[in-house]
Design a protein around this motif. Structure first.
Motif, PDB file in Angstrom:
ATOM      1  N   LEU A 252       9.811  10.411   5.785  1.00 39.79           N
ATOM      2  CA  LEU A 252       8.589   9.810   6.304  1.00 39.79           C
ATOM      3  C   LEU A 252       7.473   9.997   5.291  1.00 39.79           C
ATOM      4  N   VAL A 253       6.760   8.922   5.005  1.00 39.69           N
ATOM      5  CA  VAL A 253       5.672   8.985   4.033  1.00 39.69           C
ATOM      6  C   VAL A 253       4.564   8.052   4.493  1.00 39.69           C
TER       7      VAL A 253
ATOM      8  N   PRO B 128       4.080  -0.154   4.828  1.00 39.06           N
ATOM      9  CA  PRO B 128       4.822  -0.080   6.097  1.00 39.06           C
ATOM     10  C   PRO B 128       6.013  -1.044   6.147  1.00 39.06           C
ATOM     11  N   GLU B 129       5.880  -2.190   5.506  1.00 40.49           N
ATOM     12  CA  GLU B 129       6.979  -3.157   5.508  1.00 40.49           C
ATOM     13  C   GLU B 129       8.162  -2.731   4.646  1.00 40.49           C
ATOM     14  N   ASP B 130       8.038  -1.623   3.914  1.00 43.90           N
ATOM     15  CA  ASP B 130       9.177  -1.065   3.181  1.00 43.90           C
ATOM     16  C   ASP B 130      10.063  -0.203   4.083  1.00 43.90           C
ATOM     17  N   THR B 131       9.620   0.027   5.300  1.00 50.27           N
ATOM     18  CA  THR B 131      10.401   0.823   6.243  1.00 50.27           C
ATOM     19  C   THR B 131      11.756   0.174   6.498  1.00 50.27           C
TER      20      THR B 131
ATOM     21  N   THR C 100      10.761   5.733   6.195  1.00 52.56           N
ATOM     22  CA  THR C 100       9.749   5.294   7.150  1.00 52.56           C
ATOM     23  C   THR C 100       8.375   5.453   6.516  1.00 52.56           C
ATOM     24  N   VAL C 101       7.642   4.352   6.471  1.00 52.91           N
ATOM     25  CA  VAL C 101       6.307   4.352   5.883  1.00 52.91           C
ATOM     26  C   VAL C 101       5.297   4.119   6.996  1.00 52.91           C
ATOM     27  N   SER C 102       4.439   5.097   7.228  1.00 53.61           N
ATOM     28  CA  SER C 102       3.446   4.977   8.299  1.00 53.61           C
ATOM     29  C   SER C 102       2.144   4.391   7.755  1.00 53.61           C
ATOM     30  N   SER C 103       1.466   3.679   8.620  1.00 56.74           N
ATOM     31  CA  SER C 103       0.208   3.035   8.195  1.00 56.74           C
ATOM     32  C   SER C 103      -0.986   3.944   8.423  1.00 56.74           C
TER      33      SER C 103
END
Length: 122
Positions: free
Chosen positions: A11-12, A88-91, A119-122
């Motif tokens: 998660l990043v 986020p769309e790289d999730t 998982t890429v958080s906004s």
């Protein structure tokens, strides 16, 4: 049986970086191109990046160019995907693949790793 073992997901926050690794045996690594694909929830698996067996040809999907970098370490039989400026769309679940490549195209085979979740958080 060929094994591709991925690691490095997690998660990043948006704008952050991650480095994925894919380790395999020496015979596979020295004779084949290697690639990364990803599959987001509800979407088809898509090509992200590929590198020829020699490292001379490197290919990227348009939406990761300038942000992701693929490389291979022959001493460790490992291919890496450095992901910077994550969005986020790289999730997605990211998969390593053994394939072939020309200077213009990466061709996947049915040899896949187990996948690692990014998982890429906004």
């Amino acid at each position: 049986q060929v094994q591709l073992v991925e690691s490095g997901g997690g998660l990043v926050q948006a704008g952050g970086s991650l480095r994925l690794s894919c380790a395999t045996d020496g015979r596979t690594f020295s004779a084949y191109a290697m690639g990364w694909y990803r599959q987001a929830p509800g979407k088809e698996r898509e090509f992200v990046a590929g590198i020829s067996w020699s490292g001379a040809s490197i290919l990227y999907a348009d939406d990761v160019k300038g942000r992701f970098s693929i490389s291979r370490d022959t001493t460790k039989n490992t291919v890496y995907l450095q992901m910077d400026s994550l969005k986020p769309e790289d999730t997605a679940v990211y998969y390593c693949n053994r394939g072939t490549a020309t200077s213009h195209q990466y061709y996947s085979t049915d040899v896949w790793g187990q996948g690692t979740l990014v998982t890429v958080s906004s």
